[in-house]
Design a protein around this motif. Structure first.
Motif, PDB file in Angstrom:
ATOM      1  N   LEU A 104       0.832  -1.205   0.000  1.00 28.74           N
ATOM      2  CA  LEU A 104       0.000   0.000   0.000  1.00 28.74           C
ATOM      3  C   LEU A 104       0.869   1.259   0.000  1.00 28.74           C
ATOM      4  CD1 LEU A 104      -3.127   0.543   0.202  1.00 28.74           C
ATOM      5  CD2 LEU A 104      -2.661   1.191   2.569  1.00 28.74           C
ATOM      6  N   ILE A 111       0.366   5.445  -0.036  1.00 29.99           N
ATOM      7  CA  ILE A 111      -0.670   6.449   0.205  1.00 29.99           C
ATOM      8  C   ILE A 111      -0.155   7.813  -0.247  1.00 29.99           C
ATOM      9  CG2 ILE A 111      -2.219   7.472   1.905  1.00 29.99           C
ATOM     10  CD1 ILE A 111      -1.578   5.009   3.703  1.00 29.99           C
ATOM     11  N   TYR A 150      -0.951  12.031  -0.907  1.00 26.75           N
ATOM     12  CA  TYR A 150      -1.770  13.240  -0.881  1.00 26.75           C
ATOM     13  C   TYR A 150      -1.371  14.024  -2.111  1.00 26.75           C
ATOM     14  CZ  TYR A 150      -3.108  12.143   3.893  1.00 26.75           C
ATOM     15  OH  TYR A 150      -3.619  11.522   5.006  1.00 26.75           O
ATOM     16  N   THR A 183      -2.517   8.045   9.198  1.00 23.41           N
ATOM     17  CA  THR A 183      -2.897   8.066   7.784  1.00 23.41           C
ATOM     18  C   THR A 183      -3.208   6.649   7.313  1.00 23.41           C
ATOM     19  OG1 THR A 183      -1.531   9.996   7.350  1.00 23.41           O
ATOM     20  CG2 THR A 183      -2.064   8.599   5.460  1.00 23.41           C
ATOM     21  N   PHE A 184      -2.306   5.729   7.675  1.00 25.04           N
ATOM     22  CA  PHE A 184      -2.523   4.340   7.289  1.00 25.04           C
ATOM     23  C   PHE A 184      -3.826   3.807   7.883  1.00 25.04           C
ATOM     24  CE2 PHE A 184      -2.172  -0.129   8.565  1.00 25.04           C
ATOM     25  CZ  PHE A 184      -2.119  -0.722   7.318  1.00 25.04           C
ATOM     26  N   THR A 193      -6.800   4.761   5.958  1.00 26.90           N
ATOM     27  CA  THR A 193      -7.024   4.099   4.666  1.00 26.90           C
ATOM     28  C   THR A 193      -7.745   2.773   4.854  1.00 26.90           C
ATOM     29  OG1 THR A 193      -4.883   2.973   4.740  1.00 26.90           O
ATOM     30  CG2 THR A 193      -4.976   5.092   3.584  1.00 26.90           C
ATOM     31  N   ARG A 230     -11.154   4.008   4.439  1.00 21.71           N
ATOM     32  CA  ARG A 230     -11.240   5.024   3.394  1.00 21.71           C
ATOM     33  C   ARG A 230     -11.604   6.394   3.950  1.00 21.71           C
ATOM     34  NH1 ARG A 230     -13.639   2.198  -2.032  1.00 21.71           N
ATOM     35  NH2 ARG A 230     -13.153   4.266  -2.790  1.00 21.71           N
ATOM     36  N   HIS A 260      -9.475   8.538   4.855  1.00 24.33           N
ATOM     37  CA  HIS A 260      -8.519   9.523   4.342  1.00 24.33           C
ATOM     38  C   HIS A 260      -9.040  10.206   3.086  1.00 24.33           C
ATOM     39  CE1 HIS A 260      -7.903   6.284   1.593  1.00 24.33           C
ATOM     40  NE2 HIS A 260      -7.088   7.001   0.873  1.00 24.33           N
ATOM     41  N   GLU A 261     -10.029   9.602   2.426  1.00 24.88           N
ATOM     42  CA  GLU A 261     -10.540  10.197   1.186  1.00 24.88           C
ATOM     43  C   GLU A 261     -11.276  11.504   1.435  1.00 24.88           C
ATOM     44  OE1 GLU A 261     -12.776   7.178  -0.795  1.00 24.88           O
ATOM     45  OE2 GLU A 261     -11.014   5.908  -1.096  1.00 24.88           O
ATOM     46  N   ALA A 271      -6.480  12.803  -1.955  1.00 24.67           N
ATOM     47  CA  ALA A 271      -5.818  11.668  -1.314  1.00 24.67           C
ATOM     48  C   ALA A 271      -6.160  10.417  -2.109  1.00 24.67           C
ATOM     49  CB  ALA A 271      -6.291  11.520   0.124  1.00 24.67           C
ATOM     50  N   ARG A 272      -5.170   9.553  -2.283  1.00 27.92           N
ATOM     51  CA  ARG A 272      -5.443   8.304  -3.003  1.00 27.92           C
ATOM     52  C   ARG A 272      -4.461   7.227  -2.566  1.00 27.92           C
ATOM     53  NH1 ARG A 272      -1.708   7.831  -7.244  1.00 27.92           N
ATOM     54  NH2 ARG A 272      -0.404   9.671  -7.335  1.00 27.92           N
ATOM     55  N   VAL A 273      -4.759   5.999  -2.901  1.00 25.58           N
ATOM     56  CA  VAL A 273      -3.844   4.907  -2.550  1.00 25.58           C
ATOM     57  C   VAL A 273      -3.535   4.058  -3.776  1.00 25.58           C
ATOM     58  CG1 VAL A 273      -4.775   4.750  -0.202  1.00 25.58           C
ATOM     59  CG2 VAL A 273      -5.651   3.230  -1.983  1.00 25.58           C
TER      60      VAL A 273
END
Lengths: 220, 259
Positions: B10, B12, B14, B45-46, B49, B52, B54-55, B60-62
């Motif tokens: 993973l 992550i 920004y 942050t992890f 995720t 989800r 963090h979206e 923000a995306r992974v």
């Protein structure tokens, strides 16, 4: 970071090193008093034993304080736990040297040892003191390799110990029961002294490797 | 209830900034997994995720995958709201809905999910959730008073009751005790040990002794330097991490030798 804490941990190791130094000297002097009917030296060993006991209390107090106040983990925790065990074993080494000195005092001015077994006890004394000197370097963290060679020295002590039994049990033994009992006990004191040294060395290896010492093989 | 989460490679981001890199771990069901590490290493942050959350930050995306049992949480047709229904979250600051009563706070999740329940069923569920959160005895006589009138520790347990009322599979906790006194902290820690019988729990904490006390597995996050991405240094059984960690960085951190 945590400078004071690191210093305390170093001090704990140094205290144990000093303790081993004390018991190495004690065994050296005790052996001398045994071999030479030296009452004065025997008395010195006997009165100095309290120093080892005090050092043990101080080391335990320090270890306890570190556990209570600093919550040590990982290597730090292993140092503290190993030190608690080690302090006890080292104190026992001091006691065993004390027993040797007391035997010398008890028989004074007669020699404890018949002449034909003197060489065996000279060697026992030499190897035990050598073991303790190596152990001191291991405890102070100066020589991890020495921890392994301690086991060979211990084998040598065991061998002498066994040979003495053969001598005492022999039908030609002509010194009677009382010296036989003395010799058996004395030889046992040297043998236990070496065992404790090996056990402390294993604890110190545990500090480095994190693998628990092998209990089944440590006390024979 | 209680599912396994499989995280694989993973990354992550920004926007263009790579915040966390290359995390792979298996989060076991019915256990507590603790994530520790210095501030800014990406552990929160992890954590976000994993449901989800963090979206909510724009751009923000992974990359990589997060799979719960057999469901890919980032699959093309997956609704993030549905993910959050299954994976609940408790935050650092207790955040009950201030104008709502204690009762309504617990019932809110269900109402928002359009579950229509009979009054008696709803009463049962509120009671059960508050009992699971070890709060029932303290609030049963004032269920219709505002949740904001509770103490900090009680508010945090109210938030836990609200999170488990919707019967999630997984409970994420982001420093749930950092604003609480030792007694409330103890209550939450006891609660975690009880809840792990039925839930998968992941907790981010700065309190290493807390990680040692409550978790079965501990993961250590760190970052190589300023501006570099955070990464998972090591994850192992908690007893191992705190007795014989395999990485020097882990040992330095848990022993307080950093910087």
């Amino acid at each position: 970071m945590r400078d004071a804490y690191n210093l305390e941990l170093d001090n704990l190791r140094a205290q144990l090193g000093d303790m081993v130094q004390l018991v190495a000297e004690a065994m050296e002097l005790a052996t001398r008093s045994l071999l030479h009917q030296d009452l004065e030296t025997a008395e010195q060993v006997i009165s100095d034993d309290v120093k080892v006991d005090d050092a043990r209390s101080a080391a335990e107090e320090k270890a306890y304080g570190l556990l209570a106040l600093q919550a040590p983990v990982a290597t730090d925790l292993r140092i503290v736990v190993a030190s608690l065990h080690a302090a006890e074993s080292i104190e026992r080494m001091g006691d065993l040297a004390l027993h040797v000195a007391k035997a010398a005092r008890r028989r004074h001015p007669e020699p404890v040892l018949p002449p034909d077994v003197r060489p065996a006890f000279e060697r026992l004394g030499d190897v035990d003191v050598r073991l303790a000197r190596k152990l001191e370097r291991v405890v102070r963290g100066d020589d991890a390799e020495a921890a392994k060679s301690l086991e060979d020295d211990d084998d040598e002590v065991d061998e002498i110990h066994r040979n003495l039994f053969t001598v005492i049990m022999d039908r030609d033994w002509q010194h009677g029961v009382s010296p036989a009992v003395d010799l058996t006990l004395l030889s046992r004191f040297y043998e236990r002294y070496a065992d404790h040294a090996v056990s402390v060395a294993r604890r110190m290896l545990f500090v480095v490797t994190g693998r628990m010492p092998n209990h089944s093989a440590s006390d024979v | 209830m209680a599912k396994r989460i499989e995280v694989k490679d993973l990354d992550i981001y920004y926007d263009k900034f790579l915040a966390v890199q290359g995390v792979s771990m298996t989060i076991q069901p019915r256990s507590v997994t603790a994530l520790i590490g210095p501030s800014g290493c990406g552990k929160s942050t992890f954590l976000r995720t994993l449901n989800r959350m963090h979206e909510l930050v724009p751009n923000a995306r992974v990359e990589g995958s997060v799979v719960m049992d057999d469901d890919d949480l980032y699959g093309p047709n997956v609704d993030p709201v549905n993910v959050r229904r299954q994976i609940g979250m408790v935050f650092q600051r207790a955040n009950p809905f201030p104008t709502m009563s204690i009762y309504d706070n617990v019932a809110a999740g269900l109402k928002l999910n359009n579950k229509r329940l009979k009054k008696s069923d709803m009463d049962d569920l509120v009671e059960r959730s508050l009992k699971s959160a070890n709060l029932w005895e303290e609030v049963k006589d004032r269920l219709h008073k505002p949740g904001s009138g509770l103490s900090g520790g009680q508010q945090q347990r109210l938030c836990i009751a609200r999170a488990i009322a919707v019967q999630p599979e997984v409970l994420l906790m982001d420093e749930p005790c950092s604003a609480l006194d030792p007694i409330s902290t103890q209550a939450i820690e006891d609660l975690m040990l009880e809840l792990k019988a039925n839930y998968t729990i992941v907790i981010v904490t700065h309190n290493m002794q807390q990680a040692a006390r409550v978790s079965d597995t501990t993961g250590f996050f760190n970052l190589q330097g300023v501006g570099k991405p955070g990464e998972l240094v090591e994850i192992d059984e908690t007893t191992r991490i705190f007795s014989t960690p395999s990485q020097k960085a882990t040992e330095d951190y848990i022993s307080g030798r950093f910087g």
